[in-house]
Design a protein around this motif. Structure first.
Motif, PDB file in Angstrom:
ATOM      1  N   GLY A 106       0.898  -1.360   0.051  1.00 29.30           N
ATOM      2  CA  GLY A 106      -0.020   0.040  -0.064  1.00 29.30           C
ATOM      3  C   GLY A 106       0.801   1.192   0.201  1.00 29.30           C
ATOM      4  O   GLY A 106       1.949   1.101   0.227  1.00 29.30           O
ATOM      5  N   GLU A 111      -1.154   1.398   3.959  1.00 31.16           N
ATOM      6  CA  GLU A 111      -0.502   0.084   4.066  1.00 31.16           C
ATOM      7  C   GLU A 111      -1.573  -0.872   4.600  1.00 31.16           C
ATOM      8  O   GLU A 111      -2.281  -0.818   5.577  1.00 31.16           O
ATOM      9  CB  GLU A 111       0.824  -0.142   4.976  1.00 31.16           C
ATOM     10  CG  GLU A 111       2.093   0.592   4.344  1.00 31.16           C
ATOM     11  CD  GLU A 111       1.922   2.078   5.069  1.00 31.16           C
ATOM     12  OE1 GLU A 111       1.122   2.363   5.648  1.00 31.16           O
ATOM     13  OE2 GLU A 111       3.032   2.946   4.797  1.00 31.16           O
ATOM     14  N   ASP A 112      -1.699  -1.923   4.024  1.00 25.36           N
ATOM     15  CA  ASP A 112      -2.821  -3.010   4.258  1.00 25.36           C
ATOM     16  C   ASP A 112      -2.042  -4.579   4.225  1.00 25.36           C
ATOM     17  O   ASP A 112      -2.048  -5.218   3.206  1.00 25.36           O
ATOM     18  CB  ASP A 112      -4.088  -3.027   3.137  1.00 25.36           C
ATOM     19  CG  ASP A 112      -4.933  -3.840   3.550  1.00 25.36           C
ATOM     20  OD1 ASP A 112      -4.984  -4.743   4.546  1.00 25.36           O
ATOM     21  OD2 ASP A 112      -6.025  -4.024   2.624  1.00 25.36           O
ATOM     22  N   ASN A 114      -3.451  -7.237   4.755  1.00 28.48           N
ATOM     23  CA  ASN A 114      -4.266  -8.383   4.644  1.00 28.48           C
ATOM     24  C   ASN A 114      -4.437  -8.264   3.207  1.00 28.48           C
ATOM     25  O   ASN A 114      -4.855  -9.345   2.480  1.00 28.48           O
ATOM     26  CB  ASN A 114      -5.513  -8.049   5.290  1.00 28.48           C
ATOM     27  CG  ASN A 114      -5.458  -8.106   6.608  1.00 28.48           C
ATOM     28  OD1 ASN A 114      -4.679  -9.080   7.272  1.00 28.48           O
ATOM     29  ND2 ASN A 114      -6.182  -6.840   7.360  1.00 28.48           N
ATOM     30  N   GLN A 115      -3.934  -7.410   2.280  1.00 37.13           N
ATOM     31  CA  GLN A 115      -3.994  -7.634   0.896  1.00 37.13           C
ATOM     32  C   GLN A 115      -3.016  -8.348   0.006  1.00 37.13           C
ATOM     33  O   GLN A 115      -1.832  -8.790   0.808  1.00 37.13           O
ATOM     34  CB  GLN A 115      -4.116  -6.349   0.049  1.00 37.13           C
ATOM     35  CG  GLN A 115      -2.719  -5.471  -0.108  1.00 37.13           C
ATOM     36  CD  GLN A 115      -2.752  -4.434  -1.027  1.00 37.13           C
ATOM     37  OE1 GLN A 115      -3.193  -4.425  -2.076  1.00 37.13           O
ATOM     38  NE2 GLN A 115      -2.466  -3.175  -0.419  1.00 37.13           N
ATOM     39  N   THR A 427      -7.937   3.588  -1.186  1.00 40.21           N
ATOM     40  CA  THR A 427      -6.730   2.955  -1.319  1.00 40.21           C
ATOM     41  C   THR A 427      -5.902   3.941  -1.845  1.00 40.21           C
ATOM     42  O   THR A 427      -4.701   3.696  -2.360  1.00 40.21           O
ATOM     43  CB  THR A 427      -6.906   1.942  -2.272  1.00 40.21           C
ATOM     44  OG1 THR A 427      -7.407   2.076  -3.641  1.00 40.21           O
ATOM     45  CG2 THR A 427      -7.536   0.835  -1.828  1.00 40.21           C
TER      46      THR A 427
END
Length: 571
Positions: A106, A111-112, A114-115, A427
């Motif tokens: 991200g 920031e993620d 989980n992706q 996003t």
């Protein structure tokens, strides 16, 4: 100096701004102006009286040096001057790398963990950098370099590997303000380039089987990256022999000789999932770790050609048994020192950044900056860029034959940047991959061939009759133009509708003032009276009491401005 938006009203934007602050305080001047809303009229009114340059002149110049200028940048240039802004940009640290974006899943502040990264992550990261990063000059130069040092996803299995191409954008980004000699060496050792031009795992000759080293990189290194097909004078014109014929820079025998130099190169890292170290012959893109993509390729001495190499009339003269690293170094040194390298690089960078048909004097001045930055250093990209962007031909509006059709990706990202458009606010995605395709945006690393999206000498019959070229026009037939116009219409639907704009759009009595204001901000001038009056007449009776209706009117204004020739051409 610059006002900032009220971030409390939108936590997502607040997180975004905190991320930008962590990168660089300088980012805030640009990005805050974008997110605060479009246009920044209060800012313009506050500083316009204190400028050293006309605001319109600053806006025009920044259309060459960025994807599109924000109001804060326009007024910064108007206040401090062209050179000061250029130097500040060259001193800024690089914004977050594309490789880091993919690894951290991200953009800054979004920031993620989980992706799952995929190739869209890479596309999004490059788009984001071109629109929002604190170093817009570096991103604009990087895109120009990506059109010279071409690699492509087209027709490969690497397109779906998120780390592929990420490292190559970062490589160009890192070298944008460095030295050209370092740039061509980093490109040579790039795993992305090794894959694309097929010299990865190229083996030495085998007399028993008739196998010969791969010739692709040796050819394109000369033809496209360093010296071109013909010897050039300092001003970019072709040198002629005693019979008045152009002089080739190399022959097929030179390609055969130099192909030996680029043998033995292989991926330098590890295979995924705790696998073994990579070795010569490994060629499965999905098997490499992310770190492997960012490392320089290694050389297997047992696969490097041991023969002597003599090429380019003796400029390259490598003894038998020379190591691969030393052979590569000697070859790159010879091409870097070749007298045609400075005008070749100068001409190509000018054509990608400012002007399709530069004057001989313009090319000469940039060539001389390549040869000597003023301190005896050859290949200093900062000196070259200063020469390109501060040249009298660019700074003097009306220079004969000066200008270019804005490249599609530059135009698309510029529209997003100026309109504050988001495909996904959550996003921070400026534009989705589908719209890239719809626009035919020519986003990085999607060219159909190593020669890029357009032939550099393409000319319409009208241009050919004048002895001029217009590479970007090759894709602007009726179908190509319609594609762009329709895609830009979709972009305008995502433009930020600020309280200021909503108040203005509430009454058609404000339409003329707002249209002129938007037009000046997007293209540096108002629309010609015919188009202006036709649009004002068409929207005069449109209802304004709902947000959706206001957005429709705004979209009509923005779309008309964006597709107008005065906005699609840099001059």
């Amino acid at each position: 100096m610059f006002p900032t938006p009220d971030l409390k009203a939108n936590p997502a934007l607040s997180r975004s701004r905190r991320g930008f602050l962590r990168q660089s305080a300088a980012a805030c001047a640009s990005t805050a102006a974008l997110v605060a809303g479009f246009p920044q009229t209060a800012l313009a009114q506050a500083l316009a009286g204190a400028t050293a340059l006309p605001v319109d002149s600053a806006a025009r110049w920044l259309r060459f040096t960025t994807f599109a200028p924000l109001d804060s940048e326009i007024l910064d240039v108007a206040t401090r001057g062209y050179g000061a802004w250029l130097e500040t940009q060259m001193l800024l640290p690089q914004s977050r790398s594309v490789a880091d974006w993919v690894r951290l899943k991200g953009p800054p502040g979004f920031e993620d963990p989980n992706q799952s990264p995929h190739h869209d992550t890479r596309i999004q990261a490059i788009d984001w950098k071109c629109v929002y990063a604190a170093d817009p000059l570096r991103q604009r130069v990087t895109y120009a370099l990506s059109n010279l040092f071409v690699i492509s996803e087209a027709g490969t299995d690497r397109a779906v590997v998120p780390e592929a191409y990420s490292a190559f954008w970062d490589l160009l980004n890192r070298n944008a303000f460095g030295n050209f000699r370092t740039l061509i060496e980093d490109v040579t050792y790039s795993l992305d380039m090794g894959f694309y031009l097929t010299y990865l795992n190229s083996r030495k000759a085998d007399a028993a089987t008739g196998r010969q080293p791969d010739e692709n990189y040796a050819r394109e290194l000369m033809q496209l990256f360093t010296i071109g097909l013909w010897e050039l004078n300092e001003d970019g014109s072709r040198k002629l022999d005693g019979s008045g014929q152009p002089i080739p820079t190399y022959q097929q025998t030179d390609i055969v000789q130099l192909a030996r130099v680029f043998t033995g190169l292989y991926p330098n890292g590890n295979l995924r999932n705790g696998g073994r170290a990579t070795r010569f012959g490994d060629a499965s893109p999905g098997a490499f770790t992310a770190e492997t993509w960012g490392r320089r390729m290694a050389i297997d001495a047992s696969q490097h050609a041991p023969e002597a190499v003599r090429a380019l009339g003796g400029r390259v003269n490598i003894a038998a048994g020379t190591s691969g690293a030393n052979a590569i170094r000697a070859t790159l040194d010879a091409l870097f020192q070749h007298p045609t390298c400075p005008p070749f690089v100068a001409l190509n960078l000018i054509r990608r950044l400012t002007c399709s048909n530069p004057s001989p004097g313009y090319v000469s001045r940039v060539s001389r900056a390549f040869v000597n930055n003023g301190s005896g250093v050859r290949g200093d990209m900062k000196a070259v860029l200063r020469a390109i962007f501060l040249d009298p031909d660019l700074l003097t509006p009306g220079t004969p034959n000066f200008g270019m059709l804005v490249p599609r990706y530059v135009y698309t990202m510029g529209a997003v940047r100026r309109l504050g458009s988001f495909d996904s606010l959550g996003t921070q995605r400026p534009i989705n991959p589908w719209l890239h395709k719809t626009l035919g945006s020519q986003r990085p690393f999607t060219a159909p061939t190593v020669f890029n999206f357009n032939k550099p000498d393409y000319a319409t019959p009208e241009l050919k009759a004048l002895g001029l070229v217009g590479a970007e026009l090759e894709n602007y037939d009726e179908d190509g133009a319609t594609t762009v116009f329709n895609g830009l219409g979709q972009l305008t639907r995502n433009a930020t509708l600020t309280p200021y704009l909503s108040a203005k759009l509430a009454s058609s009595a404000n339409d003329a003032e707002l249209l002129d204001e938007l037009s000046r901000r997007l293209s540096g001038r108002v629309l010609p009276s015919g188009e202006r009056n036709a649009l004002l007449g068409a929207i005069r009776g449109y209802p304004r009491t709902q947000t959706g209706w206001q957005r429709n009117v705004l979209s009509a204004m923005l779309w008309t401005i964006l597709i107008h020739p005065q906005n699609m051409v840099l001059s």
